[in-house]
Enzyme design. Structure first.
Site, PDB file in Angstrom:
ATOM      1  N   HIS A  83      -0.513 -28.318 -14.975  1.00  0.00           N
ATOM      2  CA  HIS A  83      -0.065 -26.930 -14.758  1.00  0.00           C
ATOM      3  C   HIS A  83      -0.269 -26.101 -16.015  1.00  0.00           C
ATOM      4  O   HIS A  83      -0.115 -26.592 -17.137  1.00  0.00           O
ATOM      5  CB  HIS A  83       1.401 -26.877 -14.296  1.00  0.00           C
ATOM      6  CG  HIS A  83       2.400 -27.410 -15.279  1.00  0.00           C
ATOM      7  ND1 HIS A  83       2.975 -26.630 -16.265  1.00  0.00           N
ATOM      8  CD2 HIS A  83       2.946 -28.644 -15.426  1.00  0.00           C
ATOM      9  CE1 HIS A  83       3.836 -27.357 -16.961  1.00  0.00           C
ATOM     10  NE2 HIS A  83       3.833 -28.580 -16.479  1.00  0.00           N
ATOM     11  N   ASP A 137       1.280 -22.943 -16.476  1.00  0.00           N
ATOM     12  CA  ASP A 137       2.433 -22.134 -16.854  1.00  0.00           C
ATOM     13  C   ASP A 137       3.313 -22.912 -17.833  1.00  0.00           C
ATOM     14  O   ASP A 137       3.241 -24.143 -17.903  1.00  0.00           O
ATOM     15  CB  ASP A 137       3.238 -21.720 -15.626  1.00  0.00           C
ATOM     16  CG  ASP A 137       3.871 -22.916 -14.916  1.00  0.00           C
ATOM     17  OD1 ASP A 137       3.137 -23.856 -14.581  1.00  0.00           O
ATOM     18  OD2 ASP A 137       5.105 -22.911 -14.707  1.00  0.00           O
ATOM     19  N   ASP A 194       2.972 -29.580 -22.983  1.00  0.00           N
ATOM     20  CA  ASP A 194       3.446 -29.443 -21.605  1.00  0.00           C
ATOM     21  C   ASP A 194       3.074 -28.069 -21.055  1.00  0.00           C
ATOM     22  O   ASP A 194       3.812 -27.110 -21.251  1.00  0.00           O
ATOM     23  CB  ASP A 194       4.964 -29.647 -21.582  1.00  0.00           C
ATOM     24  CG  ASP A 194       5.558 -29.617 -20.197  1.00  0.00           C
ATOM     25  OD1 ASP A 194       4.806 -29.778 -19.225  1.00  0.00           O
ATOM     26  OD2 ASP A 194       6.783 -29.423 -20.082  1.00  0.00           O
ATOM     27  N   GLU A 230       4.878 -24.504 -12.091  1.00  0.00           N
ATOM     28  CA  GLU A 230       5.642 -25.751 -12.150  1.00  0.00           C
ATOM     29  C   GLU A 230       6.943 -25.579 -12.918  1.00  0.00           C
ATOM     30  O   GLU A 230       7.990 -26.096 -12.516  1.00  0.00           O
ATOM     31  CB  GLU A 230       4.788 -26.850 -12.790  1.00  0.00           C
ATOM     32  CG  GLU A 230       5.333 -28.257 -12.611  1.00  0.00           C
ATOM     33  CD  GLU A 230       6.346 -28.678 -13.667  1.00  0.00           C
ATOM     34  OE1 GLU A 230       7.058 -29.682 -13.463  1.00  0.00           O
ATOM     35  OE2 GLU A 230       6.417 -27.989 -14.712  1.00  0.00           O
ATOM     36  N   GLU A 231       6.892 -24.861 -14.028  1.00  0.00           N
ATOM     37  CA  GLU A 231       8.098 -24.697 -14.844  1.00  0.00           C
ATOM     38  C   GLU A 231       9.136 -23.804 -14.180  1.00  0.00           C
ATOM     39  O   GLU A 231      10.291 -23.754 -14.609  1.00  0.00           O
ATOM     40  CB  GLU A 231       7.740 -24.144 -16.232  1.00  0.00           C
ATOM     41  CG  GLU A 231       6.814 -25.033 -17.059  1.00  0.00           C
ATOM     42  CD  GLU A 231       7.449 -26.350 -17.495  1.00  0.00           C
ATOM     43  OE1 GLU A 231       8.550 -26.684 -17.008  1.00  0.00           O
ATOM     44  OE2 GLU A 231       6.833 -27.046 -18.311  1.00  0.00           O
ATOM     45  N   HIS A 262       9.729 -28.265 -23.715  1.00  0.00           N
ATOM     46  CA  HIS A 262      10.803 -27.354 -23.301  1.00  0.00           C
ATOM     47  C   HIS A 262      11.664 -26.911 -24.486  1.00  0.00           C
ATOM     48  O   HIS A 262      12.496 -26.009 -24.324  1.00  0.00           O
ATOM     49  CB  HIS A 262      11.726 -27.961 -22.229  1.00  0.00           C
ATOM     50  CG  HIS A 262      11.050 -28.201 -20.927  1.00  0.00           C
ATOM     51  ND1 HIS A 262      11.749 -28.340 -19.750  1.00  0.00           N
ATOM     52  CD2 HIS A 262       9.751 -28.340 -20.583  1.00  0.00           C
ATOM     53  CE1 HIS A 262      10.910 -28.551 -18.748  1.00  0.00           C
ATOM     54  NE2 HIS A 262       9.686 -28.561 -19.240  1.00  0.00           N
TER      55      HIS A 262
END
Length: 476
Positions: free
Chosen positions: A112, A114, A145, A180-181, A445
């Site tokens: 992903h 995003d 990520d 996704e996030e 994150h």
């Protein structure tokens, strides 16, 4: 969840007959500086799919990814969306497909583009959206990520295509999600709308982690997830704490007492009816866990059983939000209501519906002092467990061990990727592999997210090896 030694590379060469490992390594190495340059360019685009953020950077991110896919040799590259339930558009996904030659399998490569918001900028040591190399790592939001997952897929495919040329008959589909996030709100409807376009024999999800720097891993289990809110009501309205305090306890105090019942004295989740197993064969030491999780000195670890089981095969419950007045604006009143949000990670094999019902029963049965308790279910997601005996999983373990030069580990992950349940539901015959480019210090994150560049190169090599073997051997 056992460690497995990498197989002898000469044995693998004999089986495939066409895998030129050295040529593939060389192809990855020669293009690696360009791969990092492209990754830095992607990190510079703050594509956040949360509806409260400007969506122009997210669209720009999709355009940049689509251009990278075209440069890898794909002609028909699409940017596709599905609408959310409220009618607003979902995040832009980049999809491209190379059909398989007769008798060859098709592989879907997922990642992903995003990213998470930055959070408190004061915690970052570098600018979040300016990729910075330091001490063998690349720092920046999305560097690990999951923009590195996108570049790993593209670089691996490009290397194999360059080495094999016309011998590459493997079908390859790129699927780079754009929300996704934000919880993948349109993922299911997207799959249903493009079911044939995304159909594959093997699905590789590059959104996980390795065991540690220098030791690769195939993620063989993921915990499921349920969340929701618990509200305690005790008064019709706030009253003076001096005039009325004593005979009645305020809502935050009663909510705290209720929250305390969710764990036993050892810190195990105390909700009846949840699946819990202590069967992880590979384990972390306490020192390793403390370092990876930044546990403060003197804080005793919670739960019983091995640390790996506590992370992978047992439930874990956290309070991730609490509604109460901030200390700086608090008045001397008994608060009539208080609310908390819980997040419960589920052991593999746990039914999310049954887990949500178990939490509901627990909070209702443990309402303190007869307070009114309102339970509101939230999101839920299924767990995942790989069939480690499948041919694709066996090949992946070999490829990881060969690329790193050390045995690969089959590991669980305490986190959840709920959309994998949708993949298994719509494509029940596909062999799903969960791989990754992160390590325990990637801090996805969080502030100062980073990617270990040496492991990233190995991840590209490993996936290229896997694609080459699938091309040569198929799944028969």
């Amino acid at each position: 969840m056992t460690s497995s030694p990498a197989q002898n590379p000469h044995t693998a060469d004999a089986r495939t007959g066409t895998l030129d490992a050295e040529a593939i390594r060389q192809a990855v190495t020669e293009s690696f500086d360009g791969t990092i340059r492209h990754l830095k360019d992607l990190v510079a685009i703050p594509g956040i799919a949360w509806p409260s953020f400007d969506q122009e950077p997210l669209n720009r991110s999709a355009d940049a990814v689509a251009e990278l896919v075209r440069s890898s040799g794909f002609e028909n590259v699409q940017i596709l969306r599905c609408d959310k339930e409220d009618g607003t558009p979902g995040g832009p996904a980049v999809v491209a497909r190379r059909p398989a030659a007769a008798g060859k399998p098709t592989v879907l490569l997922y990642a992903h583009h995003d990213v998470q918001p930055t959070g408190d900028l004061a915690l970052w040591e570098t600018e979040p959206f300016t990729a910075v190399e330091r001490n063998g790592r690349l720092y920046g939001r999305g560097a690990a990520d999951d923009k590195a997952g996108i570049l790993a897929h593209i670089a691996a495919y490009t290397a194999v295509s360059r080495v094999l040329g016309e011998e590459l008959g493997l079908g390859v589909t790129f699927f780079f999600e754009g929300e996704e996030e934000a919880g993948s709100p349109t993922f299911r409807s997207f799959l249903e709308a493009h079911r044939d376009l995304l159909r594959a024999d093997v699905i590789i999800v590059a959104d996980s982690s390795n065991w540690k720097v220098g030791v690769p891993a195939l993620t063989t289990s993921l915990r499921g997830l349920v969340d929701g809110t618990i509200e305690v009501q005790v008064l019709d309205h706030a009253v003076h704490s001096g005039m009325f305090g004593g005979p009645v306890l305020d809502a935050p105090t009663l909510l705290a007492r209720l929250i305390a019942t969710l764990h036993d004295a050892e810190g195990n989740v105390a909700i009846e009816g949840l699946v819990s197993r202590d069967d992880a064969a590979v384990d972390l030491t306490e020192a390793e866990y403390r370092a990876d999780a930044s546990v403060l000195d003197g804080v005793r670890l919670a739960g019983t059983g091995s640390i790996a089981s506590r992370l992978w095969t047992k439930p874990a419950l956290s309070i991730i939000g609490f509604d109460a007045p901030a200390v700086d604006v608090a008045s001397n009143t008994l608060l009539p209501r208080a609310r908390a949000k819980f997040s419960l990670r589920l052991a593999p094999g746990q039914d999310p519906v049954a887990a949500m019902e178990a939490v509901n029963r627990h909070v209702e049965a443990n309402a303190p002092f007869g307070a009114r308790v309102i339970f509101t279910p939230g999101e839920s997601g299924n767990s995942f467990q790989t069939d480690t005996s499948s041919k694709a999983a066996t090949m992946a373990m070999w490829a990881l061990g060969e690329a790193w030069g050390v045995p690969a580990v089959e590991m669980g992950i305490g986190g959840s990727i709920p959309f994998i349940a949708d993949l298994t539901d719509l494509y029940p015959d596909a062999q799903i592999l969960v791989t990754g480019v992160e390590d325990p210090d990637s801090r996805a994150h969080s502030a100062n997210e980073s990617l270990h560049l040496g492991d990233f190169r190995n991840a590209v090599v490993a996936e290229a090896f896997l694609l080459a073997r699938l091309n040569a051997e198929g799944l028969g």
